[in-house]
Design a protein around this motif. Structure first.
Motif, PDB file in Angstrom:
ATOM      1  N   TYR A 162       7.630  16.664  -9.309  1.00 20.46           N
ATOM      2  CA  TYR A 162       6.744  17.095  -8.224  1.00 20.46           C
ATOM      3  C   TYR A 162       7.354  18.258  -7.449  1.00 20.46           C
ATOM      4  CZ  TYR A 162       4.652  12.588  -9.252  1.00 20.46           C
ATOM      5  OH  TYR A 162       4.075  11.519  -9.891  1.00 20.46           O
ATOM      6  N   ALA A 163       6.476  18.978  -6.753  1.00 20.48           N
ATOM      7  CA  ALA A 163       6.903  20.148  -5.973  1.00 20.48           C
ATOM      8  C   ALA A 163       7.373  19.760  -4.578  1.00 20.48           C
ATOM      9  CB  ALA A 163       5.754  21.149  -5.876  1.00 20.48           C
ATOM     10  N   GLY A 164       7.600  18.490  -4.332  1.00 19.03           N
ATOM     11  CA  GLY A 164       8.084  18.005  -3.049  1.00 19.03           C
ATOM     12  C   GLY A 164       8.438  16.534  -3.149  1.00 19.03           C
ATOM     13  N   GLN A 165       8.765  15.943  -2.011  1.00 19.97           N
ATOM     14  CA  GLN A 165       9.209  14.555  -2.003  1.00 19.97           C
ATOM     15  C   GLN A 165       8.076  13.564  -2.267  1.00 19.97           C
ATOM     16  OE1 GLN A 165      12.245  13.419  -1.794  1.00 19.97           O
ATOM     17  NE2 GLN A 165      13.364  15.279  -1.243  1.00 19.97           N
ATOM     18  N   SER A 166       6.852  13.934  -1.953  1.00 19.35           N
ATOM     19  CA  SER A 166       5.724  13.022  -2.080  1.00 19.35           C
ATOM     20  C   SER A 166       5.017  13.189  -3.416  1.00 19.35           C
ATOM     21  CB  SER A 166       4.722  13.258  -0.943  1.00 19.35           C
ATOM     22  OG  SER A 166       3.544  12.510  -1.145  1.00 19.35           O
ATOM     23  N   THR A 167       4.519  12.083  -3.964  1.00 20.32           N
ATOM     24  CA  THR A 167       3.743  12.142  -5.205  1.00 20.32           C
ATOM     25  C   THR A 167       2.294  12.553  -4.942  1.00 20.32           C
ATOM     26  OG1 THR A 167       3.258   9.769  -5.051  1.00 20.32           O
ATOM     27  CG2 THR A 167       5.174  10.414  -6.352  1.00 20.32           C
ATOM     28  N   LEU A 168       1.959  12.920  -3.680  1.00 22.54           N
ATOM     29  CA  LEU A 168       0.642  13.474  -3.411  1.00 22.54           C
ATOM     30  C   LEU A 168       0.516  14.889  -3.944  1.00 22.54           C
ATOM     31  CD1 LEU A 168      -0.085  12.231   0.235  1.00 22.54           C
ATOM     32  CD2 LEU A 168      -0.826  11.244  -1.934  1.00 22.54           C
ATOM     33  N   TYR A 169       1.651  15.525  -4.238  1.00 21.51           N
ATOM     34  CA  TYR A 169       1.604  16.812  -4.916  1.00 21.51           C
ATOM     35  C   TYR A 169       1.071  16.622  -6.333  1.00 21.51           C
ATOM     36  CZ  TYR A 169       4.699  18.951  -1.379  1.00 21.51           C
ATOM     37  OH  TYR A 169       5.240  19.429  -0.219  1.00 21.51           O
ATOM     38  N   ALA A 170       0.447  17.677  -6.886  1.00 20.57           N
ATOM     39  CA  ALA A 170       0.049  17.636  -8.291  1.00 20.57           C
ATOM     40  C   ALA A 170       1.310  17.580  -9.155  1.00 20.57           C
ATOM     41  CB  ALA A 170      -0.783  18.864  -8.638  1.00 20.57           C
ATOM     42  N   ALA A 171       1.349  16.649 -10.092  1.00 21.70           N
ATOM     43  CA  ALA A 171       2.542  16.433 -10.914  1.00 21.70           C
ATOM     44  C   ALA A 171       2.663  17.501 -11.996  1.00 21.70           C
ATOM     45  CB  ALA A 171       2.481  15.058 -11.557  1.00 21.70           C
ATOM     46  N   GLN A 172       3.909  17.785 -12.385  1.00 23.24           N
ATOM     47  CA  GLN A 172       4.192  18.581 -13.570  1.00 23.24           C
ATOM     48  C   GLN A 172       4.884  17.678 -14.590  1.00 23.24           C
ATOM     49  OE1 GLN A 172       5.774  22.547 -12.997  1.00 23.24           O
ATOM     50  NE2 GLN A 172       4.892  22.682 -10.937  1.00 23.24           N
ATOM     51  N   ALA A 173       4.952  18.135 -15.824  1.00 26.55           N
ATOM     52  CA  ALA A 173       5.342  17.243 -16.921  1.00 26.55           C
ATOM     53  C   ALA A 173       6.823  17.314 -17.247  1.00 26.55           C
ATOM     54  CB  ALA A 173       4.536  17.596 -18.171  1.00 26.55           C
ATOM     55  N   LEU A 174       7.428  16.138 -17.458  1.00 25.91           N
ATOM     56  CA  LEU A 174       8.700  16.034 -18.180  1.00 25.91           C
ATOM     57  C   LEU A 174       8.333  15.815 -19.642  1.00 25.91           C
ATOM     58  CD1 LEU A 174      11.148  13.720 -16.170  1.00 25.91           C
ATOM     59  CD2 LEU A 174      11.331  16.162 -16.544  1.00 25.91           C
ATOM     60  N   ASN A 175       8.698  16.726 -20.496  1.00 29.62           N
ATOM     61  CA  ASN A 175       8.266  16.618 -21.892  1.00 29.62           C
ATOM     62  C   ASN A 175       9.376  16.835 -22.907  1.00 29.62           C
ATOM     63  OD1 ASN A 175       8.517  19.289 -21.202  1.00 29.62           O
ATOM     64  ND2 ASN A 175       6.506  19.924 -21.958  1.00 29.62           N
ATOM     65  N   VAL A 176      10.638  16.873 -22.445  1.00 27.28           N
ATOM     66  CA  VAL A 176      11.783  17.026 -23.356  1.00 27.28           C
ATOM     67  C   VAL A 176      12.887  16.076 -22.913  1.00 27.28           C
ATOM     68  CG1 VAL A 176      13.438  18.619 -24.400  1.00 27.28           C
ATOM     69  CG2 VAL A 176      11.214  19.480 -23.639  1.00 27.28           C
TER      70      VAL A 176
ATOM     71  N   MET B 183       0.850  -1.182   0.000  1.00 25.55           N
ATOM     72  CA  MET B 183       0.000   0.000   0.000  1.00 25.55           C
ATOM     73  C   MET B 183       0.890   1.238   0.000  1.00 25.55           C
ATOM     74  SD  MET B 183      -3.009  -1.229   2.605  1.00 25.55           S
ATOM     75  CE  MET B 183      -4.161  -0.025   1.943  1.00 25.55           C
ATOM     76  N   PRO B 184       1.509   1.560  -1.144  1.00 27.50           N
ATOM     77  CA  PRO B 184       2.464   2.672  -1.207  1.00 27.50           C
ATOM     78  C   PRO B 184       1.864   4.013  -0.848  1.00 27.50           C
ATOM     79  CG  PRO B 184       1.879   1.887  -3.414  1.00 27.50           C
ATOM     80  CD  PRO B 184       1.345   0.885  -2.439  1.00 27.50           C
ATOM     81  N   ILE B 185       0.536   4.147  -0.942  1.00 28.04           N
ATOM     82  CA  ILE B 185      -0.094   5.422  -0.608  1.00 28.04           C
ATOM     83  C   ILE B 185       0.182   5.807   0.842  1.00 28.04           C
ATOM     84  CG2 ILE B 185      -2.277   4.320   0.020  1.00 28.04           C
ATOM     85  CD1 ILE B 185      -1.801   7.753  -1.657  1.00 28.04           C
ATOM     86  N   LEU B 186       0.354   4.792   1.723  1.00 29.44           N
ATOM     87  CA  LEU B 186       0.652   5.082   3.125  1.00 29.44           C
ATOM     88  C   LEU B 186       2.031   5.707   3.263  1.00 29.44           C
ATOM     89  CD1 LEU B 186      -0.723   1.860   4.861  1.00 29.44           C
ATOM     90  CD2 LEU B 186      -1.815   4.104   4.672  1.00 29.44           C
ATOM     91  N   GLY B 187       2.989   5.169   2.521  1.00 26.09           N
ATOM     92  CA  GLY B 187       4.327   5.751   2.549  1.00 26.09           C
ATOM     93  C   GLY B 187       4.337   7.165   2.002  1.00 26.09           C
ATOM     94  N   GLU B 188       3.570   7.394   0.938  1.00 25.79           N
ATOM     95  CA  GLU B 188       3.483   8.734   0.356  1.00 25.79           C
ATOM     96  C   GLU B 188       2.849   9.702   1.342  1.00 25.79           C
ATOM     97  OE1 GLU B 188       4.823   9.798  -2.257  1.00 25.79           O
ATOM     98  OE2 GLU B 188       5.459   7.908  -3.173  1.00 25.79           O
TER      99      GLU B 188
END
Length: 441
Positions: free
Chosen positions: A242-256, A155-160
């Motif tokens: 992401y804007a922090g260590q957790s992927t609970l932040y809204a993601a931004q794109a790698l596109n290049v 349950m990785p969401i707990l770690g996040e």
């Protein structure tokens, strides 16, 4: 059947006044949660029913025998007269809070239903509040049992979530202190309680912002080392930052993606201006103000695989509207043996208040249509000369702008190199394997 009956009686005795002094209910509730993971819903029903009946019996015993029991207790221990009076006052004034949350307060839960009956709390009120307490008290241990059976690793969401809370510990602490000040201010009838609590929170938030950007940003930053030569496959990279260590932040794109020793040469030829970054540049407040005056403010950090960008660039623009790109070194491409750099290209379109890196701060608002910037960069690369090659490859997934993402995209990533087409530069077998893997991803 016998196991279910055991859970029922264990939960019943845990809630029943008298036996609950010696029978702990936690093992039975945790066991029910453990069985729930295997689909045994009856186990959870058994502990809930046992707790419900135990609370009701304790209430009825208190209603019938509570007054006499208190008189006998006072003759034996006269010193507890005042605590008993306070208990009666509290349970009559704040019946909901006492009854509903008693199961979260350890030994207090043993006597609350009995005391509610002894103090003639209305049965319908007690039953409604006790049901809430039952759901909270039993639910917490059933949840722990379920997690033990599932295994936290599954349950990785707990770690996040734990990472997110840990990253925001100072902001959460500041919020609790400010709320506590407001509570005591209102209780003590201080003048301007709201203003004082708000001022404390604002001052603390400003201090956290200053500390984050000018003191803490370079903590645990791994220096850029290309000697490790870790092989990577473009189709298997994570194209989100992401804007922090957790992927609970809204993601931004790698596109290049840039294939070559360093993207600095490409950026220079295209006329991009290299920015300072808070994590990898020694920036003081005076430097920050000077860069603002030049319309080249430092770039806030985004994290890819837990690390901030190695380089950042922008096109000439204003303080609130500019194109910018961050670059991370990713390793050596397993197919072409060239260094791989991944970039997050986007456009700043105004400002917004947002959670970032464990604080709440004012940052640039990112235009969600990141494909526009990607296509503009592709056009600019083609205008340079024939030495550069740029092609869109379906490496990321099609993404909508929602609560998990700050952008939307068709999933194409711009791959730039000084050599021929990336796909054409592969061996025939490699090209087929890459296209197959890319299609599956």
């Amino acid at each position: 059947m016998f196991e279910t009956l055991g859970l029922f009686f264990g939960s019943l005795l845990d809630a029943l006044i008298g036996p609950n002094l010696v029978v702990p209910g936690e093992p039975f509730m945790i066991s029910a949660g453990y069985q729930l993971y295997s689909g045994a819903y009856l186990a959870v029903f058994a502990v809930l029913l046992g707790g419900l009946i135990g609370d009701q019996l304790s209430f009825l015993i208190g209603r019938r025998y509570g007054f006499r029991a208190q008189k006998s207790l006072l003759r034996w221990q006269p010193k507890i007269r005042r605590p008993l009076a306070r208990c009666r006052l509290l349970i009559n004034r704040s019946a909901f809070w006492v009854i509903a949350f008693a199961r979260l307060l350890g030994p207090i839960a043993w006597v609350v239903p009995f005391m509610a009956g002894a103090n003639h709390i209305r049965w319908s009120k007690f039953s409604a509040y006790a049901l809430i307490g039952l759901a909270l008290g039993v639910g917490q241990f059933v949840t722990w049992g379920f997690l033990l059976a599932a295994g936290v690793d599954n349950m990785p969401i707990l770690g996040e979530a734990a990472t997110f809370v840990s990253e925001h510990k100072y902001t959460l602490g500041l919020t609790l202190v400010s709320l506590a000040l407001l509570y005591f201010g209102i209780k003590k009838q201080w003048r301007y309680s709201w203003l004082k609590a708000s001022s404390l929170f604002l001052a603390g938030a400003l201090a956290l912002n200053y500390s984050h950007f000018f003191w803490w940003s370079d903590d645990a930053v791994v220096p850029l080392t290309q000697t490790e030569n870790i092989e990577v496959n473009l189709a298997e990279l994570d194209y989100k930052v992401y804007a922090g260590q957790s992927t609970l932040y809204a993601a931004q794109a790698l596109n290049v993606v840039y294939l070559g020793e360093s993207p600095v040469k490409l950026m220079d030829e295209l006329g991009w201006i290299q920015n300072k970054t808070f994590s990898r540049s020694d920036i003081e407040l005076a430097d920050y103000v000077s860069l603002l005056q030049q319309s080249t403010p430092p770039v806030s950090d985004l994290l890819w695989n837990g690390q901030p960008q190695h380089f950042a660039f922008q096109l000439p623009g204003t303080l609130t509207h500019r194109s910018h790109i961050r670059w991370w070194y990713a390793g050596i491409d397993a197919q072409t043996k060239q260094p791989v750099w991944v970039g997050a290209l986007s456009y700043d379109d105004g400002l917004k208040l947002t959670p970032y890196g464990g604080i709440v701060t004012v940052l640039h608002s990112i235009s969600p249509d990141v494909d526009v910037e990607r296509e503009q960069l592709k056009t600019d690369v083609f205008r340079l000369n024939d030495r550069w090659n740029a092609e869109n490859i379906q490496l990321a997934s099609v993404t909508k702008n929602n609560s998990q993402h700050d952008y939307f995209t068709d999933g194409h990533v711009l791959v730039v190199s000084e050599q021929a087409s990336y796909v054409n530069n592969l061996q025939p077998s490699e090209s087929i394997a890459f296209i197959t893997m890319n299609t599956q991803s």
